[in-house]
Scaffold this active site. Structure first.
Site, PDB file in Angstrom:
ATOM      1  N   ARG A 151      -8.430  -7.535  -0.568  1.00  0.00           N
ATOM      2  CA  ARG A 151      -8.442  -7.820   0.871  1.00  0.00           C
ATOM      3  C   ARG A 151      -9.877  -7.864   1.374  1.00  0.00           C
ATOM      4  O   ARG A 151     -10.752  -7.181   0.855  1.00  0.00           O
ATOM      5  CB  ARG A 151      -7.679  -6.742   1.659  1.00  0.00           C
ATOM      6  CG  ARG A 151      -6.177  -6.926   1.630  1.00  0.00           C
ATOM      7  CD  ARG A 151      -5.608  -6.191   0.515  1.00  0.00           C
ATOM      8  NE  ARG A 151      -4.151  -6.324   0.438  1.00  0.00           N
ATOM      9  CZ  ARG A 151      -3.487  -5.802  -0.565  1.00  0.00           C
ATOM     10  NH1 ARG A 151      -4.106  -5.157  -1.519  1.00  0.00           N
ATOM     11  NH2 ARG A 151      -2.190  -5.949  -0.616  1.00  0.00           N
ATOM     12  N   PRO A 202       0.808  -1.215   0.000  1.00  0.00           N
ATOM     13  CA  PRO A 202       0.000   0.000   0.000  1.00  0.00           C
ATOM     14  C   PRO A 202       0.848   1.275   0.000  1.00  0.00           C
ATOM     15  O   PRO A 202       2.028   1.239   0.313  1.00  0.00           O
ATOM     16  CB  PRO A 202      -0.752  -0.105   1.328  1.00  0.00           C
ATOM     17  CG  PRO A 202       0.211  -0.775   2.233  1.00  0.00           C
ATOM     18  CD  PRO A 202       0.953  -1.762   1.348  1.00  0.00           C
ATOM     19  N   PRO A 231       2.781  -6.838   1.159  1.00  0.00           N
ATOM     20  CA  PRO A 231       4.207  -7.150   1.067  1.00  0.00           C
ATOM     21  C   PRO A 231       5.048  -5.943   1.493  1.00  0.00           C
ATOM     22  O   PRO A 231       4.816  -4.822   1.055  1.00  0.00           O
ATOM     23  CB  PRO A 231       4.413  -7.454  -0.412  1.00  0.00           C
ATOM     24  CG  PRO A 231       3.054  -7.701  -0.977  1.00  0.00           C
ATOM     25  CD  PRO A 231       2.096  -6.950  -0.120  1.00  0.00           C
ATOM     26  N   ARG A 286       4.863   2.173   0.815  1.00  0.00           N
ATOM     27  CA  ARG A 286       5.400   3.519   0.592  1.00  0.00           C
ATOM     28  C   ARG A 286       4.621   4.491   1.476  1.00  0.00           C
ATOM     29  O   ARG A 286       3.395   4.441   1.519  1.00  0.00           O
ATOM     30  CB  ARG A 286       5.204   3.990  -0.842  1.00  0.00           C
ATOM     31  CG  ARG A 286       5.569   3.016  -1.919  1.00  0.00           C
ATOM     32  CD  ARG A 286       7.041   3.110  -2.289  1.00  0.00           C
ATOM     33  NE  ARG A 286       7.301   2.275  -3.445  1.00  0.00           N
ATOM     34  CZ  ARG A 286       7.441   0.957  -3.411  1.00  0.00           C
ATOM     35  NH1 ARG A 286       7.328   0.311  -2.277  1.00  0.00           N
ATOM     36  NH2 ARG A 286       7.693   0.265  -4.500  1.00  0.00           N
TER      37      ARG A 286
END
Length: 131
Positions: A73, A2, A37, A42
């Protein structure tokens, strides 16, 4: 993904400790590595110099964060992630909130992977460590 993006008014720049906020956001997102991951996380901030809040009668301040994630998700995981981030933000900005007029917000933006392009070798580092 994300991406955690913070916009904040320049009238709180000296108090906001934005670098620490970004670090805390990354720590929360890294703690959810089964969802996100590590190599794709960022965080960044944009200090706003041109803004107008409400009727402009006070030296109002605000922070608005956007969490951008790819689709896929479940709703519970998305809600928990946003709650964790927003609770951290409320604690982080508590002093500012108690000292002045201040608005804090967080928005979740979920998008389809179609139309996104990525070129990233950072993932390799964390796959080797199994993170």
């Amino acid at each position: 993904m994300p991406h955690f993006i913070v916009e904040y008014t320049d009238n709180i720049a000296d108090q906001a400790n934005i670098r620490d906020l970004l670090k805390k956001a990354n720590e929360i997102l890294i703690s959810k590595s089964t969802l996100f991951p590590t190599g794709g996380i960022r965080s960044r901030a944009i200090q706003l110099q041109d803004y107008y809040v409400a009727d402009g009668s006070e030296d109002f301040a605000f922070v608005h964060a956007t969490l951008k994630i790819g689709a896929g998700r479940n709703p519970e995981d998305k809600q928990k992630t946003c709650e964790d981030l927003f609770n951290m933000m409320k604690v982080h900005f508590n002093t500012i909130y108690n000292q002045r007029y201040f608005a804090l917000s967080l928005e979740l933006y979920e998008f389809s992977e179609a139309g996104t392009y990525k070129f990233n070798n950072i993932h390799q580092k964390f796959k080797a460590k199994n993170l």
